[in-house]
Each structure stands twice: as C-alpha cells, then as structure tokens.
Design a protein around this motif. Structure first.
Motif, PDB file in Angstrom:
ATOM      1  N   UNK A   1      22.838  38.629  32.539  1.00 35.75           N
ATOM      2  CA  UNK A   1      22.583  40.018  32.165  1.00 35.75           C
ATOM      3  C   UNK A   1      23.573  41.018  32.719  1.00 35.75           C
ATOM      4  N   UNK A   2      24.719  40.566  33.222  1.00 35.45           N
ATOM      5  CA  UNK A   2      25.731  41.492  33.726  1.00 35.45           C
ATOM      6  C   UNK A   2      26.428  42.207  32.576  1.00 35.45           C
ATOM      7  N   UNK A   3      26.763  43.455  32.795  1.00 31.63           N
ATOM      8  CA  UNK A   3      27.538  44.193  31.802  1.00 31.63           C
ATOM      9  C   UNK A   3      28.966  43.668  31.804  1.00 31.63           C
ATOM     10  N   UNK A   4      29.672  43.724  30.631  1.00 29.41           N
ATOM     11  CA  UNK A   4      31.005  43.117  30.542  1.00 29.41           C
ATOM     12  C   UNK A   4      31.988  43.609  31.587  1.00 29.41           C
ATOM     13  N   UNK A   5      31.968  44.890  31.902  1.00 23.40           N
ATOM     14  CA  UNK A   5      32.954  45.411  32.863  1.00 23.40           C
ATOM     15  C   UNK A   5      32.490  45.426  34.301  1.00 23.40           C
ATOM     16  N   UNK A   6      31.277  44.956  34.562  1.00 21.43           N
ATOM     17  CA  UNK A   6      30.704  45.013  35.897  1.00 21.43           C
ATOM     18  C   UNK A   6      31.301  43.921  36.793  1.00 21.43           C
ATOM     19  N   UNK A   7      31.874  44.322  37.912  1.00 25.54           N
ATOM     20  CA  UNK A   7      32.508  43.358  38.805  1.00 25.54           C
ATOM     21  C   UNK A   7      31.525  42.895  39.871  1.00 25.54           C
ATOM     22  N   UNK A   8      31.605  41.597  40.196  1.00 25.54           N
ATOM     23  CA  UNK A   8      30.797  41.030  41.269  1.00 25.54           C
ATOM     24  C   UNK A   8      31.684  40.131  42.123  1.00 25.54           C
ATOM     25  N   UNK A   9      31.296  39.985  43.367  1.00 24.08           N
ATOM     26  CA  UNK A   9      32.063  39.117  44.269  1.00 24.08           C
ATOM     27  C   UNK A   9      31.763  37.653  43.966  1.00 24.08           C
ATOM     28  N   UNK A  10      32.787  36.823  44.119  1.00 23.03           N
ATOM     29  CA  UNK A  10      32.603  35.392  43.850  1.00 23.03           C
ATOM     30  C   UNK A  10      33.554  34.577  44.702  1.00 23.03           C
ATOM     31  N   UNK A  11      33.083  33.410  45.163  1.00 22.76           N
ATOM     32  CA  UNK A  11      33.920  32.459  45.890  1.00 22.76           C
ATOM     33  C   UNK A  11      34.259  31.316  44.931  1.00 22.76           C
ATOM     34  N   UNK A  12      35.556  30.984  44.803  1.00 18.05           N
ATOM     35  CA  UNK A  12      36.023  29.903  43.933  1.00 18.05           C
ATOM     36  C   UNK A  12      36.444  28.742  44.826  1.00 18.05           C
ATOM     37  N   UNK A  13      35.810  27.616  44.663  1.00 17.94           N
ATOM     38  CA  UNK A  13      36.142  26.442  45.473  1.00 17.94           C
ATOM     39  C   UNK A  13      36.655  25.315  44.583  1.00 17.94           C
ATOM     40  N   UNK A  14      37.786  24.736  44.987  1.00 18.71           N
ATOM     41  CA  UNK A  14      38.327  23.601  44.244  1.00 18.71           C
ATOM     42  C   UNK A  14      39.531  23.944  43.391  1.00 18.71           C
ATOM     43  N   UNK A  15      39.918  25.214  43.318  1.00 22.26           N
ATOM     44  CA  UNK A  15      41.040  25.591  42.442  1.00 22.26           C
ATOM     45  C   UNK A  15      42.369  25.066  42.992  1.00 22.26           C
ATOM     46  N   UNK A  16      42.520  25.107  44.328  1.00 23.00           N
ATOM     47  CA  UNK A  16      43.790  24.645  44.897  1.00 23.00           C
ATOM     48  C   UNK A  16      43.987  23.158  44.638  1.00 23.00           C
ATOM     49  N   UNK A  17      42.923  22.383  44.791  1.00 23.33           N
ATOM     50  CA  UNK A  17      43.009  20.938  44.593  1.00 23.33           C
ATOM     51  C   UNK A  17      43.398  20.587  43.158  1.00 23.33           C
ATOM     52  N   UNK A  18      43.044  21.435  42.215  1.00 23.14           N
ATOM     53  CA  UNK A  18      43.371  21.178  40.799  1.00 23.14           C
ATOM     54  C   UNK A  18      44.695  21.819  40.383  1.00 23.14           C
ATOM     55  N   UNK A  19      45.409  22.384  41.339  1.00 25.85           N
ATOM     56  CA  UNK A  19      46.707  22.990  41.019  1.00 25.85           C
ATOM     57  C   UNK A  19      46.597  24.308  40.277  1.00 25.85           C
ATOM     58  N   UNK A  20      45.479  25.004  40.466  1.00 25.43           N
ATOM     59  CA  UNK A  20      45.253  26.253  39.721  1.00 25.43           C
ATOM     60  C   UNK A  20      45.376  27.488  40.593  1.00 25.43           C
ATOM     61  N   UNK A  21      45.942  27.342  41.795  1.00 26.55           N
ATOM     62  CA  UNK A  21      46.027  28.490  42.704  1.00 26.55           C
ATOM     63  C   UNK A  21      46.785  29.652  42.063  1.00 26.55           C
ATOM     64  N   UNK A  22      47.842  29.341  41.287  1.00 20.66           N
ATOM     65  CA  UNK A  22      48.644  30.379  40.628  1.00 20.66           C
ATOM     66  C   UNK A  22      47.795  31.236  39.692  1.00 20.66           C
ATOM     67  N   UNK A  23      46.696  30.650  39.212  1.00 17.26           N
ATOM     68  CA  UNK A  23      45.923  31.327  38.168  1.00 17.26           C
ATOM     69  C   UNK A  23      44.677  32.030  38.680  1.00 17.26           C
ATOM     70  N   UNK A  24      44.463  31.986  40.007  1.00 15.15           N
ATOM     71  CA  UNK A  24      43.277  32.658  40.555  1.00 15.15           C
ATOM     72  C   UNK A  24      43.293  34.157  40.259  1.00 15.15           C
ATOM     73  N   UNK A  25      44.438  34.876  40.392  1.00 11.66           N
ATOM     74  CA  UNK A  25      44.425  36.308  40.047  1.00 11.66           C
ATOM     75  C   UNK A  25      43.992  36.552  38.595  1.00 11.66           C
ATOM     76  N   UNK A  26      44.438  35.699  37.696  1.00 11.39           N
ATOM     77  CA  UNK A  26      44.051  35.862  36.295  1.00 11.39           C
ATOM     78  C   UNK A  26      42.556  35.617  36.116  1.00 11.39           C
ATOM     79  N   UNK A  27      42.049  34.585  36.798  1.00  9.28           N
ATOM     80  CA  UNK A  27      40.614  34.287  36.689  1.00  9.28           C
ATOM     81  C   UNK A  27      39.808  35.481  37.189  1.00  9.28           C
ATOM     82  N   UNK A  28      40.201  36.011  38.364  1.00  9.81           N
ATOM     83  CA  UNK A  28      39.442  37.134  38.918  1.00  9.81           C
ATOM     84  C   UNK A  28      39.545  38.356  38.011  1.00  9.81           C
ATOM     85  N   UNK A  29      40.714  38.616  37.454  1.00 10.64           N
ATOM     86  CA  UNK A  29      40.892  39.800  36.609  1.00 10.64           C
ATOM     87  C   UNK A  29      40.133  39.674  35.297  1.00 10.64           C
ATOM     88  N   UNK A  30      40.259  38.517  34.646  1.00 10.55           N
ATOM     89  CA  UNK A  30      39.679  38.371  33.308  1.00 10.55           C
ATOM     90  C   UNK A  30      38.191  38.057  33.348  1.00 10.55           C
TER      91      UNK A  30
END
Length: 882
Positions: free
Chosen positions: A750-779
C-alpha cells in the motif's frame, strides 16, 4: 552547417503537435528534391510503382495502409544508398468518370448522347482538371516519398502512345481479335464491364419451376430469371439419365413463343440437382453459352443494350427485364405451366460496382486479347523463380488465376478512355493504326467507337510510366521494378495483366530483365477491430484523414505498419491509433529529456571498457534491434519489425535506460559525459530505424539531436559489430528483476509510488551487483538504512546465482488500520469468488450440461481466487500488529 544553426535545431517545442509541422516538413522535403530519382546515378536502383488510384478517388484506409508499406520500403532503401524511385500517378477510370459526368449532365437536363462524343470529352477533361486527383494532395498528407516530377496519368500523351503501340503489336501478332462472346453487361451504362467491376451479393429472389411440353414429352426446369426462357434454344439433360433418354434428340415446344427447341445430352448437367433437366439460354448465361457452343445451338439475344426485352416477337418486347420477369411468370401461370415456386430464394447475383444494378450476361461483339501464350509466360516467370511471390503460399492463388484464364474482353462501349485504334473501310477493310501511322481517310472510313478496358492501360503501368516504347534512361535504370506491393484481392485483375503485358512488351530483353517486377509482396485487407470487413452498410468504415487530423499522420502509419503481416488481413481501431500517438509522445519526451541533459551523437566509436553495464546493455540491445529490423524488413514482416521497435523504445530505452541514465547523471562528470554520448548514439540509431514508419516525428527529433540536414537522406543504421556483453546483460536483467520485485512488494503493502522507505539489501555484493545498488535504491525508492534501523517487513528475491534479501522499515509509512480494512474487503471478495466456483464445480448436474470451455473458465477463476486468498492473507499477516 554552422554551430549557431546546429544549436537552433536542438530546440524542441514543449509538446508534440503533429499538425504544426507535418505540411511544412513535407513541402521542404519535396523542394529539396529528396524524392527525385536520378536515372544516371551510379547507385544501385530501387523502384516501385504505385497502384494508380482512380482519378475520382480519395484516400481511404486501404490506400493509407498500402501506401504506408510502400513508403517504408522506399524510405529505407533510400537511406541504404539506393537510387530510389517511387513513381506516382492516376488511372483515368473509364466507367467511374463517365458515370459521374453523365450524372452531372442529367442534372443539367442534358443527354450525353445528344451532346456528342467530342463535347462530352471536353466536359470530362474539364472535370478532371478541376476536381480530379484529390487523392494526390492526400498522399502528401500521408508523407508519401514519391517522385512528383514523374507523376503520370493513364491518358497522358506518353501513356496513350504506349497503349496504341502495344495494341498494334498484339494485333499484328494475332493476339487481339474481335468476336461475339458472352460478357458482363451493364444496362444502365450500356457497356461491357470487367470481372473486377462486378460485386456478388446475396439477394432474395425467386426460384420458379416450369413445365415445357405436355404429357410424356413434358420436362420441368427451374430458373431464378423466368424472363430468359424467351431466349431458350434447348433443354439439356445428362446423357446417362434414364428419365430423359427417350427424349434426347426430340423437340419440345417452348411456351409463349411458338418455337420448338431440342433436348440435348450434355455431361455438364447434374442429374441429382433439381429435376435433372436445365433450360439453355446461350446468349444470357455463361454455362449455357458453353453448352450452346458444344451443340451448335442458336444464340438468341433477347435483350437490348438497356436490358429491355427485344427481338422475341412476343408481347413482352419493350418491357424492362424485371417487369418482364413478372409478366412472363404470370403468363406461364395462366397456361398452368408453373409447377412450383420458392420465394424468397436467396442466391448470389452479380452487381455493377458503379451503377449498383444487377449485371446481365449478354452476347456481344467485342474485342478480345488471346491470353493463352501471354498467360503461359506469366506463369512460367513465377515457376522458374524470376518473380517471387511473397508470402510464398500465395503463389498457389496466382497459379489458380493465371493457369485458368479466359480470353480478355478489352472493349468498352464508352467514350472516356483510349479509343480502339481500328478503322473500318467502306468495303469491309479493317486496319489497325500505330502511333506513328496516319489513319486511312476518305469516304466510308470510320474508327471503332469503343474504348479500351481501363485495366489494359494500367497493365502497362510498370514500363509505360518510364517512357516505353522509347528506350529511356529511366527504363534502362529502373525496369524491372524491384517490388510490387498490392492486395491479394487484385492479384488476378491487375498483377496478372501487368505480368502478361510486361513480358510481352519486353520480350526482346533477357528473360530475367523482361519481368515487370522482381517480387510481388501481397498484403490483406484492412478490417475493423473485430476482424469484420469494412463497408458503408455495416457502418464500420473509417476515414484515415480524420484520424490523421486527430492523432497525427505518424500515429496512423505506425498503427497500420504494426498490423501488417504478409498476406493476411489487418484489423485497426481508433483506440490503437490513439495508443500510437501516445508512443510518439513517449519518444518525443524521451528525446527532449536526452537533449536537456546534453545528449549528443559521438563522433568516434565509444570505448566500451569505459562504459557501465547499463551503457553496454542498451548499445547491445540497439545492435540486436538493427539486425532484427533488417531481417524482418527484407522479409516484408512489417508488423514484427514495428513491434520490435515499439518494445525497444518503450520498454528497454524509455522505461529502463532513461531511468538508469538519471542515476548516472548524478555521478562524476566523466560518467555523465559518457552517458550523454550513449543516449545520443542510441537515439540516433533508433530515430533512423523508425524514420521510414513515422517520418515526421523522427525528422523533427533527429535534426534536433544531430543538427544535420534531414534524416530522409541519412544513412540507414548498421550494427556496430561489437561482441555483445552477456555479463552486462545478465547483471542488468538481475537489477531489473530486483527493482521490479521491490516495486511490486511496495505496491502490495500500500505504499504510494513516490514514497521512500529505508531498506537493507543483503547479497548484492556476492552476486556482482554492487555497481547497481544506487540504481536499485533510486528506481525502487528505498533509502540507505540509518543507525538503529529495524525492519518490519522483508522479501527474498531469487536471482540467477543466488538470492537478495530486502528488509524494509514500513513503520509509519502506511496507515495500518486502513490497509487492514482494505485487505479484509479484498479477502472477502476473493473468498466469495472461491465459494461460488466451488458451488458450481460441486454440482454434477451443472458439469454434465455445461460446455467444456465454460467449466474450464470456472476452474481458472477458482485458481485465481485461491491465489488471491493466499496473497492477501500473507499481506495481512505481514502488517505490523497494533
């Protein structure tokens, strides 16, 4: 181009309004002679001739469809470096124009026959100059990139010379002759008409069974046209029919006439149909005509040119055919010869497409082309591969026509058209006159009154328009034409005639160069959104000009191309045109965003090692798009090419790369500059790929992006040849999935599309996705967790190679009580749906009676309801407890 001008071209309006630019852009293209073909060019030739629209015509949706496809082919070849000639013109449309001007004269109280031939033709030419050719201006609106400097008309001097030349050649070769044959006759127009001008309609008529002869010599026959019995010259029965064996060779009296007619045996008769006996009226029925020829029967013409009964010596002479139908039937009834009547009796009747009246098969003295050797050559050209039919499965239809051709009636009893170049002398002389010959003169010499079938001159179109019979540079460069784009519905009437005429006229050339076109690309008809044929009576016709006014030309063209599968009919709806307008707006806004952020086309190839995964991914996708569009276009798969362009533009470029680029613009200046160049390169490729289909918008955007003269004369894109980076593609796919799953979870919570919430992402570095964390957080609108972060919800996203755990703090982000009430309401609805489905599926009586597809739908609804219950229950359980 100066830097100042280049900068000026980069300014785009605030919104895309096609009406503001289309007309101006088109006239600029024409003035710049972009569409003018040079026969002396060293470029490889590409040529295509327009199926000439009638001079009376206006742009209908079928024209818009066909012209869009031809323009796509022509614009693409021009960009590929071909000398491209798309030759425009119009057909003089004998019957249509004559009928129109005759009507105008009648409204003035003038009979065109009293006016005389010369005065009438003056009126026709006057009409043509004043009103003819409206469709030409409409072609400009559609964006047709035709060579207007070579516009032709089937009655202009050059084409008239070609007509007279080929008539003379065919006549001298014994391929044109005059004979009495059965033709389609229009009583209202008083002329023979071609098969294509006959529309077959289901009508309610009557089937009357009547008795000829009496006693043992009586035979019952049935007909839907009682009046034609006045022209019967035999009764035919099957030779093996025992019921009539004793009558074969005898005569019976034909009622109302006093004549006796023979009973003849003929295998054409079906002994199982009706009474097994048929009346034979050779001068007024195609099948009867053939029986008449086989048995050498008299062929009595019982109707005059206006469809009135004549020459029968009965009291019915002078009656209109429909009046006579009733009078003859009632006269037979008085003689107690009506055995049975079926009314209404629905059957197919040919009608004139011009005058709308039922046509009359009529024996008439006409000029014919002996098509045997010409048709053989036309069939051989496809069989031996010199001409390709596309799609290949349509070749069978071509052979069905070309292998079963009857001699072609080419004379028409009209005044508007190419007059037959035959002169008759006072002593029975017949002289055919060529264009450079003087016709015979003196007392008693006269020219044939008839004109040629319009299809005769349009059959010469691929070469007469290029100057034949003169050996012109155009003919040398552009004949044979590259491709003929046309509907399968005129495969016989126009295509076969062009094949016959082209191969005959060019028979002195190498066989591979004598053909009129190398490929016949067949398309279907445009139908409404429900797949129904468009007709005024059905009320489902559309006016393409209105849609162009409302949504812009590009939107109409894009919609038509997106539905164009080879050889199959294409549905269209206003809703789809509106969606194409939205596509154009999306592309406009994307380009405007890119330009606002300094996008530019790189002058040198980009160093791929300096690029991000997102950059390499979108460049590789653009490369793949170029290759796919090329493959589809070469195979005339317009729909597949357009669909690919749509999804790349909307899904990959706009929805993903533009959003990813925003993140990159927030990085270093070096990163931002490379992003500008990637945006510029992809847009440059995309706009050039889209140009043949949506020329106006792409011209506006491409010139703004590049500062160059025109995309019309830009090079067609080529794939870079770089090896695709599969690793980058995999990482972008994983990033997209991760963002999508977080967005879906946010929506579920039920979150509004533009509403930001804090989140912890675990496992992205192990999958080689560290470069894309800023994009994930932004989008995905999830921020970095601060000290003391506590998650209240979490999801596990499965990706190739492992999982990413996303823990979110939703405390305070949603109204828990309101969300619980909303979910409870949704849960109740889902449970009600499940209960209803279970009730029906548990009812054996219902299952025994219901169709299988109905039961399957209920089972599918039950599965959906179960899934909804599980999903909603999980969401309720995940809500914070209060």
């Amino acid at each position: 181009m100066t830097q100042t001008h280049a900068a000026a071209t980069r300014e785009l309006p605030s919104t895309w309004n096609p009406a503001d630019v289309e007309a101006e852009l088109y006239e600029r293209w024409v003035a710049a002679e972009y569409f003018t073909a040079d026969p002396n060019s060293d470029k490889p030739p590409f040529s295509i001739v327009i199926p000439p629209p009638n001079v009376t015509g206006s742009l209908h949706i079928g024209h818009a469809f066909e012209h869009t496809l031809m323009d796509i082919l022509t614009r693409r070849r021009r960009m590929q470096g071909y000398e491209a000639l798309w030759l425009p013109g119009m057909d003089h449309a004998s019957i249509a124009v004559q009928a129109l001007v005759e009507k105008q004269l009648r409204e003035e109280g003038i009979d065109h026959r009293e006016l005389g031939r010369e005065k009438f033709l003056e009126r026709v030419w006057g009409w043509k100059e004043k009103h003819g050719g409206a469709i030409l201006s409409q072609m400009r609106r559609l964006g047709d990139s035709v060579d207007w400097s070579r516009e032709r008309f089937t009655m202009d001097d050059g084409l008239s010379r070609a007509v007279q030349t080929i008539f003379k050649n065919l006549y001298d070769d014994g391929l044109i002759y005059r004979a009495e044959r059965l033709v389609n006759w229009s009583p209202e127009m008083r002329t023979a008409i071609s098969d294509i001008e006959v529309e077959h309609k289901e009508v309610e008529g009557e089937l009357v069974s009547m008795r000829y002869g009496d006693g043992d010599d009586a035979i019952v026959v049935a007909t839907t046209r009682v009046e034609t019995m006045l022209g019967d010259t035999a009764i035919a029965v099957h030779p093996n029919d025992e019921r009539y064996r004793h009558m074969v060779g005898t005569e019976v009296e034909l009622p109302l006439t006093g004549r006796k007619i023979p009973v003849v045996p003929d295998e054409h008769v079906d002994p199982e149909f009706g009474t097994g006996a048929v009346k034979v009226t050779p001068a007024h029925d195609p099948n009867d005509f053939e029986i008449g020829k086989r048995h050498d029967l008299p062929m009595l013409t019982i109707m005059d040119e206006q469809g009135r009964i004549a020459h029968t010596g009965t009291r019915f002479d002078g009656m209109d055919r429909f009046e006579a139908r009733v009078a003859v039937r009632e006269a037979l009834r008085e003689q107690d010869r009506i055995v049975a009547e079926k009314r209404p009796y629905v059957h197919s009747v040919g009608h004139s497409s011009r005058s709308k009246e039922p046509i009359e098969p009529r024996l008439s003295l006409q000029w014919f082309v002996k098509v045997g050797p010409l048709a053989q050559a036309a069939g051989d050209a496809v069989r031996d591969g010199r001409v390709a039919v596309h799609p290949p499965e349509m070749a069978k239809r071509y052979f069905d026509w070309v292998d079963n051709l009857h001699d072609w009636a080419i004379s028409r009893q009209l005044w508007w058209g190419h007059r037959i170049p035959i002169w008759y002398g006072p002593n029975g002389e017949v002289v055919c006159v060529g264009p450079d010959e003087e016709p015979p003169s003196g007392d008693g010499w006269r020219q044939d009154e008839d004109v040629l079938d319009t299809w005769f001159s349009s059959g010469l179109w691929p070469f007469s328009t290029m100057g034949w019979p003169e050996q012109t540079p155009e003919l040398e460069k552009f004949y044979p034409t590259s491709v003929l784009v046309t509907g399968y519905d005129i495969l016989f009437f126009w295509v076969v005639r062009m094949m016959m005429m082209g191969l005959y006229a060019m028979k002195d050339r190498d066989p591979a160069e004598a053909i009129p076109f190398k490929t016949i690309a067949l398309h279907g008809m445009v139908r409404d959104a429900h797949g129904k044929k468009m007709s005024k009576s059905a009320g489902n016709t559309v006016d393409p000009l209105e849609w162009m006014d409302t949504y812009g030309t590009d939107a109409l063209r894009f919609t038509l191309a997106r539905g164009a599968n080879p050889g199959t009919d294409s549905p269209i709806s206003e809703e789809w045109v509106s969606a194409s307008r939205s596509f154009g707006t999306k592309l406009f806004n994307a380009t405007k965003f890119a330009l606002m952020n300094g996008a530019r086309v790189p002058s040198e190839p980009l160093a791929r090692e300096s690029l991000t995964d997102a950059d390499r991914w979108i460049l590789d996708r653009a490369d793949a798009l170029v290759s796919y569009v090329d493959e589809m276009m070469e195979d005339f798969q317009f729909a597949k090419a357009t669909e690919a362009l749509y999804h790349f533009t909307w899904d990959e470029f706009c929805d993903w790369y533009l959003e990813l680029s925003k993140v990159q613009f927030d990085g270093t200046e070096e990163r931002a500059e490379l992003t500008r160049q990637v945006l510029g390169q992809v847009l440059d490729t995309l706009l050039r790929l889209l140009h043949p289909t949506i020329p106006f918008l792409t011209e506006t955007l491409w010139t703004a992006l590049t500062g160059r003269e025109s995309v019309v004369i830009a090079d067609w894109p080529k794939a870079t040849g770089a090896e695709a980076d599969s690793g980058a593609a995999d990482r972008i796919a994983a990033t997209q999935k991760l963002i999508t799953e977080i967005r879906r979870f946010r929506s579920d919570q039920g979150l509004k599309p533009g509403q930001k919430v804090a989140a912890r992402l675990s496992g992205v570095e192990e999958l080689g996705l560290a470069e894309h964390v800023p994009a994930v957080r932004s989008l995905a609108k999830v921020t970095e967790p601060e000290d003391g972060f506590t998650s209240s919800a979490s999801i596990e996203v499965g990706l190739a190679g492992g999982n990413v755990d996303v823990e979110l703090d939703l405390s305070g982000a949603i109204d828990v009580e309101a969300e619980r009430k909303r979910l409870a309401k949704d849960l109740a609805a889902a449970e009600k749906e499940l209960s209803g489905a279970d009730k029906k599926l548990g009812n054996q009586a219902f299952l025994d009676k219901a169709p299988a597809e109905v039961v399957d739908k209920i089972k599918a609804r039950r599965e959906v309801a179960e899934g909804d219950i599980a999903r909603i229950t999980a969401r309720l359980e995940a809500l914070p407890q209060g």
